[in-house]
Scaffold this motif. Sequence first.
Motif, PDB file in Angstrom:
ATOM      1  N   MET A  88       9.197  -7.814   6.219  1.00  0.00           N
ATOM      2  CA  MET A  88       8.677  -6.507   6.636  1.00  0.00           C
ATOM      3  C   MET A  88       7.907  -5.850   5.487  1.00  0.00           C
ATOM      4  SD  MET A  88       8.731  -4.334   9.254  1.00  0.00           S
ATOM      5  CE  MET A  88      10.248  -4.494  10.168  1.00  0.00           C
ATOM      6  N   LEU A  89       8.513  -5.884   4.305  1.00  0.00           N
ATOM      7  CA  LEU A  89       7.869  -5.281   3.145  1.00  0.00           C
ATOM      8  C   LEU A  89       6.549  -5.975   2.826  1.00  0.00           C
ATOM      9  CD1 LEU A  89       8.167  -3.147   0.929  1.00  0.00           C
ATOM     10  CD2 LEU A  89       9.398  -4.843  -0.434  1.00  0.00           C
ATOM     11  N   ALA A  90       6.556  -7.321   2.888  1.00  0.00           N
ATOM     12  CA  ALA A  90       5.331  -8.085   2.628  1.00  0.00           C
ATOM     13  C   ALA A  90       4.256  -7.733   3.650  1.00  0.00           C
ATOM     14  CB  ALA A  90       5.630  -9.572   2.663  1.00  0.00           C
ATOM     15  N   MET A  91       4.660  -7.568   4.896  1.00  0.00           N
ATOM     16  CA  MET A  91       3.705  -7.215   5.951  1.00  0.00           C
ATOM     17  C   MET A  91       3.072  -5.853   5.674  1.00  0.00           C
ATOM     18  SD  MET A  91       3.659  -4.951   8.763  1.00  0.00           S
ATOM     19  CE  MET A  91       5.310  -4.806   9.445  1.00  0.00           C
ATOM     20  N   ARG A  92       3.895  -4.867   5.353  1.00  0.00           N
ATOM     21  CA  ARG A  92       3.370  -3.521   5.087  1.00  0.00           C
ATOM     22  C   ARG A  92       2.374  -3.533   3.931  1.00  0.00           C
ATOM     23  NH1 ARG A  92       9.224  -0.435   5.194  1.00  0.00           N
ATOM     24  NH2 ARG A  92       9.491  -0.325   7.461  1.00  0.00           N
ATOM     25  N   ARG A  93       2.728  -4.258   2.890  1.00  0.00           N
ATOM     26  CA  ARG A  93       1.851  -4.305   1.718  1.00  0.00           C
ATOM     27  C   ARG A  93       0.565  -5.056   2.022  1.00  0.00           C
ATOM     28  NH1 ARG A  93       6.403  -5.433  -3.026  1.00  0.00           N
ATOM     29  NH2 ARG A  93       7.173  -3.281  -3.141  1.00  0.00           N
ATOM     30  N   ASP A  94       0.660  -6.120   2.816  1.00  0.00           N
ATOM     31  CA  ASP A  94      -0.542  -6.862   3.196  1.00  0.00           C
ATOM     32  C   ASP A  94      -1.500  -5.980   3.983  1.00  0.00           C
ATOM     33  OD1 ASP A  94       0.162  -9.167   1.954  1.00  0.00           O
ATOM     34  OD2 ASP A  94       0.776 -10.250   3.751  1.00  0.00           O
ATOM     35  N   VAL A  95      -0.948  -5.195   4.902  1.00  0.00           N
ATOM     36  CA  VAL A  95      -1.773  -4.298   5.718  1.00  0.00           C
ATOM     37  C   VAL A  95      -2.477  -3.279   4.830  1.00  0.00           C
ATOM     38  CG1 VAL A  95      -1.708  -2.488   7.480  1.00  0.00           C
ATOM     39  CG2 VAL A  95      -0.409  -4.588   7.823  1.00  0.00           C
ATOM     40  N   MET A  96      -1.723  -2.657   3.921  1.00  0.00           N
ATOM     41  CA  MET A  96      -2.307  -1.652   3.040  1.00  0.00           C
ATOM     42  C   MET A  96      -3.304  -2.275   2.071  1.00  0.00           C
ATOM     43  SD  MET A  96      -1.089   1.357   3.809  1.00  0.00           S
ATOM     44  CE  MET A  96      -1.342   2.347   2.357  1.00  0.00           C
ATOM     45  N   ASP A  97      -2.989  -3.451   1.558  1.00  0.00           N
ATOM     46  CA  ASP A  97      -3.844  -4.094   0.561  1.00  0.00           C
ATOM     47  C   ASP A  97      -5.210  -4.449   1.136  1.00  0.00           C
ATOM     48  OD1 ASP A  97      -1.899  -3.864  -1.329  1.00  0.00           O
ATOM     49  OD2 ASP A  97      -1.290  -5.965  -1.304  1.00  0.00           O
ATOM     50  N   ILE A  98      -5.236  -5.017   2.343  1.00  0.00           N
ATOM     51  CA  ILE A  98      -6.517  -5.451   2.898  1.00  0.00           C
ATOM     52  C   ILE A  98      -7.364  -4.244   3.291  1.00  0.00           C
ATOM     53  CG2 ILE A  98      -5.730  -5.685   5.294  1.00  0.00           C
ATOM     54  CD1 ILE A  98      -8.207  -7.975   3.404  1.00  0.00           C
ATOM     55  N   ARG A  99      -6.720  -3.197   3.797  1.00  0.00           N
ATOM     56  CA  ARG A  99      -7.488  -2.004   4.131  1.00  0.00           C
ATOM     57  C   ARG A  99      -8.052  -1.362   2.862  1.00  0.00           C
ATOM     58  NH1 ARG A  99      -7.792   3.294   4.623  1.00  0.00           N
ATOM     59  NH2 ARG A  99      -8.652   4.203   6.530  1.00  0.00           N
ATOM     60  N   ASP A 100      -7.241  -1.351   1.812  1.00  0.00           N
ATOM     61  CA  ASP A 100      -7.689  -0.803   0.535  1.00  0.00           C
ATOM     62  C   ASP A 100      -8.864  -1.612  -0.014  1.00  0.00           C
ATOM     63  OD1 ASP A 100      -7.653   0.872  -1.693  1.00  0.00           O
ATOM     64  OD2 ASP A 100      -6.265  -0.403  -2.780  1.00  0.00           O
ATOM     65  N   LYS A 101      -8.802  -2.928   0.156  1.00  0.00           N
ATOM     66  CA  LYS A 101      -9.865  -3.792  -0.345  1.00  0.00           C
ATOM     67  C   LYS A 101     -11.181  -3.537   0.388  1.00  0.00           C
ATOM     68  CE  LYS A 101     -10.800  -8.649  -1.455  1.00  0.00           C
ATOM     69  NZ  LYS A 101     -10.287 -10.050  -1.378  1.00  0.00           N
ATOM     70  N   VAL A 102     -11.111  -3.400   1.706  1.00  0.00           N
ATOM     71  CA  VAL A 102     -12.324  -3.129   2.486  1.00  0.00           C
ATOM     72  C   VAL A 102     -12.890  -1.756   2.138  1.00  0.00           C
ATOM     73  CG1 VAL A 102     -13.278  -2.875   4.804  1.00  0.00           C
ATOM     74  CG2 VAL A 102     -11.550  -4.601   4.374  1.00  0.00           C
ATOM     75  N   GLU A 103     -11.998  -0.751   2.094  1.00  0.00           N
ATOM     76  CA  GLU A 103     -12.449   0.613   1.785  1.00  0.00           C
ATOM     77  C   GLU A 103     -13.070   0.681   0.398  1.00  0.00           C
ATOM     78  OE1 GLU A 103     -12.555   3.531   3.310  1.00  0.00           O
ATOM     79  OE2 GLU A 103     -11.682   2.960   5.220  1.00  0.00           O
ATOM     80  N   ASN A 104     -12.469  -0.005  -0.562  1.00  0.00           N
ATOM     81  CA  ASN A 104     -12.982   0.054  -1.926  1.00  0.00           C
ATOM     82  C   ASN A 104     -14.333  -0.639  -2.042  1.00  0.00           C
ATOM     83  OD1 ASN A 104     -12.459   1.042  -4.595  1.00  0.00           O
ATOM     84  ND2 ASN A 104     -12.183  -1.065  -5.241  1.00  0.00           N
ATOM     85  N   GLN A 105     -14.510  -1.697  -1.280  1.00  0.00           N
ATOM     86  CA  GLN A 105     -15.805  -2.369  -1.278  1.00  0.00           C
ATOM     87  C   GLN A 105     -16.884  -1.457  -0.718  1.00  0.00           C
ATOM     88  OE1 GLN A 105     -15.774  -6.424  -0.015  1.00  0.00           O
ATOM     89  NE2 GLN A 105     -17.906  -6.415   0.640  1.00  0.00           N
ATOM     90  N   MET A 106     -16.498  -0.629   0.266  1.00  0.00           N
ATOM     91  CA  MET A 106     -17.457   0.292   0.866  1.00  0.00           C
ATOM     92  C   MET A 106     -17.764   1.469  -0.058  1.00  0.00           C
ATOM     93  SD  MET A 106     -18.484  -0.954   3.614  1.00  0.00           S
ATOM     94  CE  MET A 106     -19.406   0.504   4.066  1.00  0.00           C
ATOM     95  N   THR A 107     -16.719   2.042  -0.656  1.00  0.00           N
ATOM     96  CA  THR A 107     -16.946   3.211  -1.507  1.00  0.00           C
ATOM     97  C   THR A 107     -17.771   2.857  -2.733  1.00  0.00           C
ATOM     98  OG1 THR A 107     -14.798   2.826  -2.573  1.00  0.00           O
ATOM     99  CG2 THR A 107     -14.857   4.411  -0.774  1.00  0.00           C
ATOM    100  N   THR A 108     -17.648   1.610  -3.208  1.00  0.00           N
ATOM    101  CA  THR A 108     -18.454   1.176  -4.346  1.00  0.00           C
ATOM    102  C   THR A 108     -19.938   1.286  -4.028  1.00  0.00           C
ATOM    103  OG1 THR A 108     -16.705  -0.329  -5.063  1.00  0.00           O
ATOM    104  CG2 THR A 108     -18.900  -0.737  -5.927  1.00  0.00           C
ATOM    105  N   ASN A 109     -20.296   1.026  -2.774  1.00  0.00           N
ATOM    106  CA  ASN A 109     -21.696   1.149  -2.355  1.00  0.00           C
ATOM    107  C   ASN A 109     -22.194   2.584  -2.408  1.00  0.00           C
ATOM    108  OD1 ASN A 109     -21.846  -1.609  -1.811  1.00  0.00           O
ATOM    109  ND2 ASN A 109     -21.098  -1.362   0.280  1.00  0.00           N
ATOM    110  N   TYR A 110     -21.266   3.536  -2.377  1.00  0.00           N
ATOM    111  CA  TYR A 110     -21.648   4.949  -2.421  1.00  0.00           C
ATOM    112  C   TYR A 110     -21.543   5.537  -3.826  1.00  0.00           C
ATOM    113  CZ  TYR A 110     -21.603   4.881   2.656  1.00  0.00           C
ATOM    114  OH  TYR A 110     -21.874   4.593   3.968  1.00  0.00           O
ATOM    115  N   GLY A 111     -21.324   4.681  -4.824  1.00  0.00           N
ATOM    116  CA  GLY A 111     -21.329   5.151  -6.204  1.00  0.00           C
ATOM    117  C   GLY A 111     -19.980   5.541  -6.752  1.00  0.00           C
ATOM    118  N   TYR A 112     -18.914   5.285  -6.010  1.00  0.00           N
ATOM    119  CA  TYR A 112     -17.597   5.588  -6.551  1.00  0.00           C
ATOM    120  C   TYR A 112     -16.600   4.540  -6.060  1.00  0.00           C
ATOM    121  CZ  TYR A 112     -16.475   7.696  -1.980  1.00  0.00           C
ATOM    122  OH  TYR A 112     -16.262   7.920  -0.641  1.00  0.00           O
TER     123      TYR A 112
END
Length: 650
Positions: free
Chosen positions: A1-25
């Motif tokens: 369960m813990l691994a699942m929660r972290r996987d969900v948060m990690d991949i969303r964080d990775k996608v969001e961070n890739q997008m925000t980098t395009n906006y200069g932050y």
Amino acid sequence: MLAMRRDVMDIRDKVENQMTTNYGYSEMVSGSRREGFRLKESDIDFMYWPNNYSVIWELSQSQYYNTHRQTLILCDCSNSPPGFTLLYLLSPRMNREIQRACVRMYNRHYISSSIHRQIMCLLSSIYSTQHGPCASGTVGSIEYDYTCCFACDFWPPSASSWIDRCHSWPQPHVVDDIVKNGCHFVAIGNKLGSHEDHEWRISFSLAEHKLVYAMNHCQFLTYGLLKLFLTEIINNGVGDDDKLLCSYHMKTAVFCVIQQNTLPHWCPQNLLGGFWVCFKLILKWAYEGVCPNFFIPENNMFLSKIHGKNQHQLFVRLYRLYEKGLAFLLHSPSIRSYIINVLFNPRLSICTDEHTLISETEFDVNLYEEIQKHDTYSKFNIQSCTRYLHAVEQMMGSPLLTQYQVLVLQKLTAGVLQKTAFILYMETCTQENKLRYRADKISCHMLKLAAKFGCITDMMYIAKYYYKTLRYMEALSIIEMIKVKLAQPYVMYRFNVDTEMYTEAVEERSWSTKMRQAVAWYIKLDNRIHYISELIPEQQSALQNRSLVLFIPRLILFYMLEILCYRHLDRMIAQTALDDLQTLVHYEQGQLISIHLRDVSWQILGICQQVTGNLQAALYSYQQSLRQIPFSKIRTSTEMRIHEVCLQNQ
């Protein structure tokens, strides 16, 4: 369960961070939800920082940067307490917000933390309120904090002793990873410093995130016990201003006990023993009045608030608990049922095996709940949605993705496709016929594609689009398809599921197939997008109250669309659907409509009654909406509709 929660948060964080980098932050998600907790008070913290600013500790580090593209900031710790620093601009080049935050001291330009905090909180105050160094708000039931900071690629010299202390924990590769990723600076000064308004605090949030991930399961559960102990025993009934201990103190205690190897065996049989060792360390800190920061021990985290009378009161309270022994944990409602037998029979141990504690169906429920809470993309234009889809497409090919992360990316894709389809309609609905026709074809295709990636209720977006574009028969055909799917006895709706039927129907299927065929959820409307004209006032009201999303129970929106479509085609069937909606809202006992969504449910019933001409019933429904928990933040629209109905009745 813990691994699942972290996987969900990690991949969303990775996608969001890739997008925000395009906006200069860049952006980083932290907080207890990122760590894997799902406690009542668990929140999400967002840290974001500009990519074109970098902090260095000494001038020699400037050689690693292209100063024509990067604005450098130098730390000046000479007049600040341990763990804090002044930030001195080395380059005159800066954006407008940074320029406004600068103050002149010692013939230099320093970035004032207090001014910078005010400016950044004002910029994000449309949907948030200022809380300390953060802009705080809620999305549904989840609280979040946004903190604007600066990043440093280098490990702080004042924390170099921490590296030398890492003999047994964490492992060398974790230490290396932490050190090479540097630190951050958040806009808050030391209350006892001479430059409180201008100082910045060194933040180790990224390092702490990696350390929590480096814990074994028993160590993590000990951390969880301490958080519950803090919330339900120490701070129970205490106002925010009077709370002395915080979750960060608990985390620090766990880190210290693990690193100092105070407890040689971290295992389920010794879970309460681990808690007791951590508690005694906190008691020692309260006695001495010193809680050393895990990374910079010279930074006494008790100094600003826990001293004198406060320190004495805290120690006395903790010591009284110490005298009672572990039995004081029985005062925690969340802990009591798990430990009561163990306390009275030492030969027993606490069960921590999740395969024993939860069934496969319960795991599926939690998995889909987790995905639904993190499948929202906040950007609001075609270009950013297109880039988001491209980023997801690139990640889907990675062999390193877990099965949970693939599922998250599919659901994120569905959400972005739905948002893009409606934004495209909004941008082209007033254009010439040929352009509008092409855009309509694209929007329909995206919505049908989204339904293949998402769950059953994602089909509702197709029906909403057909209704919005006046294709009532097409909308009703989709509604009939949804009705057949929702009628299946194995369908899971949030936490309501017939375990036996669900297992029999989809036991051997992939999670992706299960989600598409057997999972239904509430409907989430981005309040900046007008999906249904009849709900525009509600979305605008929520938006004015800093709520980006409007949540609607699946059957409520289902009946609403059926009523709105049939009133143009067959008023008798529309009335039958309205009767069904009224019965549902009046008599539902909480399984299909959660208590938090009763305000919007009564509101939608009132809207349907009003558009079909039953003004007295509509007035009653609106009044009932006002009596519910104001979760949806639609009170303004409810009062407006009551006024409107009263005028129509005159």
